[in-house]
Design an enzyme around this catalytic site. Structure first.
Site, mmCIF file in Angstrom:
data_model
loop_
_atom_site.group_PDB
_atom_site.id
_atom_site.type_symbol
_atom_site.label_atom_id
_atom_site.label_comp_id
_atom_site.label_asym_id
_atom_site.label_seq_id
_atom_site.Cartn_x
_atom_site.Cartn_y
_atom_site.Cartn_z
ATOM 1 C CE1 TYR A 2 -3.644 -2.478 0.176
ATOM 2 C CE2 TYR A 2 -2.647 -3.251 2.208
ATOM 3 C CZ TYR A 2 -3.557 -3.410 1.190
ATOM 4 O OH TYR A 2 -4.385 -4.507 1.193
ATOM 5 C CG HIS A 63 -1.556 -8.849 0.269
ATOM 6 N ND1 HIS A 63 -1.313 -7.527 0.522
ATOM 7 C CD2 HIS A 63 -2.768 -8.897 -0.305
ATOM 8 C CE1 HIS A 63 -2.344 -6.804 0.119
ATOM 9 N NE2 HIS A 63 -3.251 -7.622 -0.391
#
Length: 199
Positions: A2, A63
Site C-alpha cells: 500500500y 497477502h
C-alpha cells in the site's frame, strides 16, 4: 504494497509522544507477493517495522497465496510483468513462505501470523504442514459472498475470518457486481425493523 508505512509510522510516533502506549494498539501488516522467499519475508517484515518505528507487529499476513518475481524491498514494480504483459511468478512454495512467517514469530518480530485471500484448498494445504496455525484468514465476505465452506473450515481450525469489503461494492472477487448490498430490499427491511441502517 500500500506504500503508506512511512506516513503511518510518523503518525504512530506522534501518538506515542502524546502518551499512547504500544500495547493499546493492534498493528497488522502484510508481506507482498514479491517477497515470499525465506530471506525476503524477513527483510520485508524488518522494513515494515523500521517504517512504522515498532519493535514487533501484532499480526503479519501473507497477502496472497502466490509468489511473484522479487523486485526489491521498495516493491517497484509491485506486479512484475514480462515483455508480453504476463505476471512473472517465482518458484517459491507456500510452505517456504509459511515457514519464514513462523520464524518471525520465533524471533519475536511478530506475535501472530495469518493469511489473506486463501481458499479452502490453500488453507487445508497450509494446515497440513504448519507448525504455527494461521490466526486469521482475511477474505472478501458479505451477504452476496458468504464463503460458507471457508468459514466452516476456519472455525474448525481456530482461524478467525476477517472480512474485507464487508459492505459489498461495485466489484466482487474482481468481477462487476450489479447488485448493491446497501440497497438490498431484504437487508433494508431487516435493518429497518431494528432501527438500524444496513451499514
Amino acid at each position: 504494497c500500500y506504500k503508506n508505512e512511512a506516513e503511518i509510522g510518523a503518525a504512530l510516533q506522534d501518538a506515542f509522544a502524546a502518551g499512547l502506549a504500544r500495547n493499546d494498539l493492534f498493528v497488522t501488516s502484510k508481506v507482498w507477493n514479491t517477497n515470499h522467499s525465506k530471506d525476503h519475508v524477513r527483510q520485508a517484515c524488518v522494513r515494515t517495522l523500521n517504517n512504522l518505528g515498532l519493535q514487533y507487529l501484532d499480526l503479519y499476513l501473507v497477502h496472497w497465496p502466490l509468489a511473484f518475481r522479487h523486485t526489491g524491498q521498495d516493491l517497484q514494480p509491485d506486479v512484475p510483468r514480462d515483455d508480453r504483459g504476463i505476471v512473472e511468478s517465482a518458484k517459491v512454495s507456500l510452505q517456504e513462505t509459511w515457514a519464514a512467517m513462523e520464524a518471525l514469530v520465533d524471533e519475536g518480530l511478530v506475535r501472530s501470523v495469518g493469511v489473506s485471500n486463501y481458499s479452502t484448498v490453500e488453507l487445508s494445504d497450509l494446515l497440513a504442514y504448519c507448525r504455527i496455525p494461521p490466526a486469521v484468514n482475511q477474505v472478501e465476505c458479505h451477504p452476496y459472498l458468504q464463503q460458507t465452506s471457508l468459514r466452516k473450515l476456519c472455525a474448525a481450525a481456530g482461524c478467525a475470518i476477517v472480512a474485507f469489503s464487508s459492505l459489498g461494492g461495485p466489484v466482487t472477487q474482481g468481477r462487476p457486481c450489479e447488485r448493491r448490498l446497501l440497497e438490498d430490499t431484504t437487508l433494508v427491511g431487516i435493518a429497518g425493523a431494528h432501527g438500524w441502517t444496513v451499514a
